[in-house]
Design a protein around this motif. Structure first.
Motif, PDB file in Angstrom:
ATOM      1  N   ASP A  10     -41.351  48.875  16.735  1.00 14.19           N
ATOM      2  CA  ASP A  10     -40.451  48.114  17.769  1.00 14.19           C
ATOM      3  C   ASP A  10     -39.622  49.232  18.935  1.00 14.19           C
ATOM      4  OD1 ASP A  10     -40.746  45.649  16.562  1.00 14.19           O
ATOM      5  OD2 ASP A  10     -38.960  45.687  15.344  1.00 14.19           O
ATOM      6  N   LEU A  11     -39.615  50.271  18.263  1.00 14.76           N
ATOM      7  CA  LEU A  11     -39.121  51.328  19.140  1.00 14.76           C
ATOM      8  C   LEU A  11     -40.002  52.081  20.055  1.00 14.76           C
ATOM      9  CD1 LEU A  11     -37.112  53.451  16.283  1.00 14.76           C
ATOM     10  CD2 LEU A  11     -35.960  52.314  18.391  1.00 14.76           C
ATOM     11  N   ALA A  12     -41.329  52.190  19.738  1.00 17.68           N
ATOM     12  CA  ALA A  12     -42.357  52.383  20.723  1.00 17.68           C
ATOM     13  C   ALA A  12     -42.480  51.377  21.843  1.00 17.68           C
ATOM     14  CB  ALA A  12     -43.771  52.541  19.901  1.00 17.68           C
ATOM     15  N   GLU A  13     -42.275  50.342  21.359  1.00 16.10           N
ATOM     16  CA  GLU A  13     -42.298  49.241  22.548  1.00 16.10           C
ATOM     17  C   GLU A  13     -41.000  49.245  23.365  1.00 16.10           C
ATOM     18  OE1 GLU A  13     -41.893  44.337  22.453  1.00 16.10           O
ATOM     19  OE2 GLU A  13     -43.156  45.109  20.758  1.00 16.10           O
ATOM     20  N   ALA A  14     -39.930  49.443  22.777  1.00 10.59           N
ATOM     21  CA  ALA A  14     -38.750  49.736  23.578  1.00 10.59           C
ATOM     22  C   ALA A  14     -38.789  51.081  24.491  1.00 10.59           C
ATOM     23  CB  ALA A  14     -37.377  49.735  22.648  1.00 10.59           C
ATOM     24  N   PHE A  15     -39.509  52.074  23.954  1.00  8.95           N
ATOM     25  CA  PHE A  15     -39.884  53.395  24.759  1.00  8.95           C
ATOM     26  C   PHE A  15     -40.640  53.047  25.909  1.00  8.95           C
ATOM     27  CE2 PHE A  15     -38.570  57.188  22.100  1.00  8.95           C
ATOM     28  CZ  PHE A  15     -37.597  56.837  21.674  1.00  8.95           C
ATOM     29  N   ASP A  16     -41.551  52.168  25.636  1.00  7.76           N
ATOM     30  CA  ASP A  16     -42.324  51.859  26.773  1.00  7.76           C
ATOM     31  C   ASP A  16     -41.890  50.620  27.717  1.00  7.76           C
ATOM     32  OD1 ASP A  16     -44.458  53.455  25.884  1.00  7.76           O
ATOM     33  OD2 ASP A  16     -45.190  51.919  24.437  1.00  7.76           O
ATOM     34  N   GLY A  17     -40.936  49.843  27.100  1.00  3.18           N
ATOM     35  CA  GLY A  17     -40.403  48.916  28.053  1.00  3.18           C
ATOM     36  C   GLY A  17     -39.009  49.258  28.565  1.00  3.18           C
ATOM     37  N   ASP A  18     -38.130  48.464  27.975  1.00  6.89           N
ATOM     38  CA  ASP A  18     -36.632  48.560  28.465  1.00  6.89           C
ATOM     39  C   ASP A  18     -35.918  49.879  28.477  1.00  6.89           C
ATOM     40  OD1 ASP A  18     -36.838  45.881  28.520  1.00  6.89           O
ATOM     41  OD2 ASP A  18     -35.787  45.454  26.614  1.00  6.89           O
ATOM     42  N   LEU A  19     -36.500  50.945  27.693  1.00  8.48           N
ATOM     43  CA  LEU A  19     -35.848  52.274  27.594  1.00  8.48           C
ATOM     44  C   LEU A  19     -36.772  53.279  28.400  1.00  8.48           C
ATOM     45  CD1 LEU A  19     -34.657  52.411  23.973  1.00  8.48           C
ATOM     46  CD2 LEU A  19     -33.386  52.183  26.035  1.00  8.48           C
ATOM     47  N   ALA A  20     -37.839  52.755  28.967  1.00 12.52           N
ATOM     48  CA  ALA A  20     -38.718  53.439  29.750  1.00 12.52           C
ATOM     49  C   ALA A  20     -38.123  54.507  30.608  1.00 12.52           C
ATOM     50  CB  ALA A  20     -40.007  52.663  30.534  1.00 12.52           C
ATOM     51  N   ASP A  21     -37.337  54.148  31.561  1.00 12.79           N
ATOM     52  CA  ASP A  21     -36.673  55.153  32.432  1.00 12.79           C
ATOM     53  C   ASP A  21     -35.793  56.122  31.810  1.00 12.79           C
ATOM     54  OD1 ASP A  21     -34.691  53.178  31.601  1.00 12.79           O
ATOM     55  OD2 ASP A  21     -33.560  53.298  33.460  1.00 12.79           O
ATOM     56  N   ALA A  22     -35.305  55.983  30.414  1.00 11.10           N
ATOM     57  CA  ALA A  22     -34.590  57.126  29.742  1.00 11.10           C
ATOM     58  C   ALA A  22     -35.250  57.927  28.843  1.00 11.10           C
ATOM     59  CB  ALA A  22     -33.489  56.264  28.871  1.00 11.10           C
ATOM     60  N   VAL A  23     -36.644  57.428  28.538  1.00 10.46           N
ATOM     61  CA  VAL A  23     -37.536  58.296  27.599  1.00 10.46           C
ATOM     62  C   VAL A  23     -38.238  59.298  28.324  1.00 10.46           C
ATOM     63  CG1 VAL A  23     -39.554  58.056  26.105  1.00 10.46           C
ATOM     64  CG2 VAL A  23     -38.180  56.259  26.134  1.00 10.46           C
ATOM     65  N   ALA A  24     -38.368  60.630  27.712  1.00 12.78           N
ATOM     66  CA  ALA A  24     -38.837  61.713  28.392  1.00 12.78           C
ATOM     67  C   ALA A  24     -39.731  62.318  27.231  1.00 12.78           C
ATOM     68  CB  ALA A  24     -37.616  62.639  28.651  1.00 12.78           C
ATOM     69  N   GLU A  25     -41.004  62.931  27.887  1.00  8.92           N
ATOM     70  CA  GLU A  25     -41.911  63.673  27.229  1.00  8.92           C
ATOM     71  C   GLU A  25     -41.383  65.037  26.930  1.00  8.92           C
ATOM     72  OE1 GLU A  25     -45.966  63.318  28.383  1.00  8.92           O
ATOM     73  OE2 GLU A  25     -45.935  61.353  28.539  1.00  8.92           O
ATOM     74  N   PHE A  26     -41.611  65.670  25.744  1.00  7.34           N
ATOM     75  CA  PHE A  26     -41.038  67.241  25.673  1.00  7.34           C
ATOM     76  C   PHE A  26     -42.050  68.038  24.970  1.00  7.34           C
ATOM     77  CE2 PHE A  26     -39.618  64.835  21.726  1.00  7.34           C
ATOM     78  CZ  PHE A  26     -40.189  65.761  20.822  1.00  7.34           C
ATOM     79  N   THR A  27     -42.045  69.237  25.249  1.00  5.58           N
ATOM     80  CA  THR A  27     -42.852  70.068  24.626  1.00  5.58           C
ATOM     81  C   THR A  27     -42.026  71.099  23.716  1.00  5.58           C
ATOM     82  OG1 THR A  27     -42.903  71.793  26.218  1.00  5.58           O
ATOM     83  CG2 THR A  27     -44.616  70.100  26.375  1.00  5.58           C
ATOM     84  N   ALA A  28     -42.262  71.583  22.742  1.00  7.94           N
ATOM     85  CA  ALA A  28     -41.557  72.537  21.527  1.00  7.94           C
ATOM     86  C   ALA A  28     -42.397  73.450  21.104  1.00  7.94           C
ATOM     87  CB  ALA A  28     -41.275  71.397  20.561  1.00  7.94           C
ATOM     88  N   GLU A  29     -41.653  74.418  20.503  1.00 10.63           N
ATOM     89  CA  GLU A  29     -42.351  75.694  20.090  1.00 10.63           C
ATOM     90  C   GLU A  29     -41.636  76.024  18.562  1.00 10.63           C
ATOM     91  OE1 GLU A  29     -41.788  78.872  23.047  1.00 10.63           O
ATOM     92  OE2 GLU A  29     -43.448  77.946  24.205  1.00 10.63           O
ATOM     93  N   HIS A  30     -42.541  76.239  17.848  1.00 10.17           N
ATOM     94  CA  HIS A  30     -42.158  76.682  16.475  1.00 10.17           C
ATOM     95  C   HIS A  30     -42.767  78.227  16.293  1.00 10.17           C
ATOM     96  CE1 HIS A  30     -41.342  76.686  12.427  1.00 10.17           C
ATOM     97  NE2 HIS A  30     -42.360  76.994  12.115  1.00 10.17           N
ATOM     98  N   PRO A  31     -41.711  79.134  15.937  1.00 15.33           N
ATOM     99  CA  PRO A  31     -41.903  80.467  15.513  1.00 15.33           C
ATOM    100  C   PRO A  31     -42.939  80.424  14.463  1.00 15.33           C
ATOM    101  CG  PRO A  31     -39.655  80.464  15.183  1.00 15.33           C
ATOM    102  CD  PRO A  31     -40.530  78.875  15.609  1.00 15.33           C
ATOM    103  N   GLY A  32     -44.378  80.973  14.831  1.00 15.81           N
ATOM    104  CA  GLY A  32     -45.240  80.932  13.904  1.00 15.81           C
ATOM    105  C   GLY A  32     -45.306  82.509  12.954  1.00 15.81           C
ATOM    106  N   PRO A  33     -46.273  82.737  12.110  1.00 15.28           N
ATOM    107  CA  PRO A  33     -46.420  83.875  11.511  1.00 15.28           C
ATOM    108  C   PRO A  33     -46.623  84.916  12.378  1.00 15.28           C
ATOM    109  CG  PRO A  33     -48.154  82.613  10.884  1.00 15.28           C
ATOM    110  CD  PRO A  33     -47.107  81.664  11.804  1.00 15.28           C
ATOM    111  N   ALA A  34     -46.273  86.232  11.921  1.00 18.17           N
ATOM    112  CA  ALA A  34     -46.389  87.462  12.856  1.00 18.17           C
ATOM    113  C   ALA A  34     -48.178  87.748  12.335  1.00 18.17           C
ATOM    114  CB  ALA A  34     -45.666  88.524  12.770  1.00 18.17           C
ATOM    115  N   ALA A  35     -48.736  88.136  13.256  1.00 18.94           N
ATOM    116  CA  ALA A  35     -50.070  88.663  12.963  1.00 18.94           C
ATOM    117  C   ALA A  35     -50.209  90.369  13.371  1.00 18.94           C
ATOM    118  CB  ALA A  35     -50.982  87.859  13.850  1.00 18.94           C
ATOM    119  N   TYR A  36     -50.839  90.936  12.517  1.00 22.34           N
ATOM    120  CA  TYR A  36     -51.016  92.250  12.690  1.00 22.34           C
ATOM    121  C   TYR A  36     -52.060  92.683  13.679  1.00 22.34           C
ATOM    122  CZ  TYR A  36     -51.846  97.344  11.807  1.00 22.34           C
ATOM    123  OH  TYR A  36     -52.217  98.487  11.893  1.00 22.34           O
TER     124      TYR A  36
END
Length: 116
Positions: A10-36
């Motif tokens: 239902d939410l995906a349908e709303a995101f594609d329909g009535d809420l489409a103008d308010a929905v934004a795609e986003f990118t995110a970053e998670h700090p991963g393990p440090a490598a030697y």
């Protein structure tokens, strides 16, 4: 289908329909393990990228306390099944730091507090 699947559909349908103008795609970053790196003898940080889509909003004036919620903080409501990795505090989404992560009781959406 269970309650979670019904809510997400239902939410995906709303995101594609009535809420489409308010929905934004986003990118995110998670700090991963440090490598030697043996060539340089240093540790190199890694980043795990993920993405999703959701609705960014501000907080109501009565919610802003200046300590836990700042006037510049943003709320992000994202569908769990469309976010490619579970967000955690310390991640960066759309250039803002994740300071709080909550799931709704049906585990259909993430409710995130973001700070610039």
């Amino acid at each position: 289908m269970g309650l979670r699947d019904d809510l997400q559909a239902d939410l995906a349908e709303a995101f594609d329909g009535d809420l489409a103008d308010a929905v934004a795609e986003f990118t995110a970053e998670h700090p991963g393990p440090a490598a030697y790196d043996p060539a340089t003898g240093t540790m190199t940080s890694t980043v795990i990228a993920y993405s999703g889509r959701g609705v960014f909003a501000g907080y109501r004036l009565d919610q802003i306390d200046g300590t836990l919620i700042l006037a510049t903080d943003k709320r992000l409501t994202a569908l769990q099944n469309e976010v490619t990795r579970a967000p955690v505090v310390g991640d960066t989404i759309a250039g803002m730091a994740v300071v709080r992560v909550e799931a709704d009781p049906a585990a259909a959406t993430w409710r995130l507090q973001l700070r610039a």
